[in-house]
Design a protein around this motif. Structure first.
Motif: not given
Length: 74
Positions: A15-16, A40-45, A47-52
């Protein structure tokens, strides 16, 4: 359980990459607002990837420190 984690990680990364590939091209009719929304959308995705990744595949802190030291040693 491990297979589920890997499958989720792969889905998130795909997705990223897909979102990054869809970046608006800064041509003649470039709209800054469109770019801002995309960014902003790509940054949010991302951040989700890095957190996961951090939650499920923690990096060895000493390896990270060594890499960081090597980066600034040059």
């Amino acid at each position: 359980m491990q297979d589920e984690k890997i499958e989720k990680c792969v889905r998130m990364m795909r997705k990223l990459v897909s979102d990054v590939q869809g970046a608006p091209y800064p041509g003649e009719n470039f709209e800054p607002e469109l770019y801002k929304i995309w960014y902003e959308h790509v940054q949010r995705v991302a951040v989700e990837c890095f957190k996961y990744l951090d939650d499920n595949y923690p990096q060895n802190q000493s390896n990270f420190t060594k890499k960081l030291d090597n980066l600034f040693a040059n």
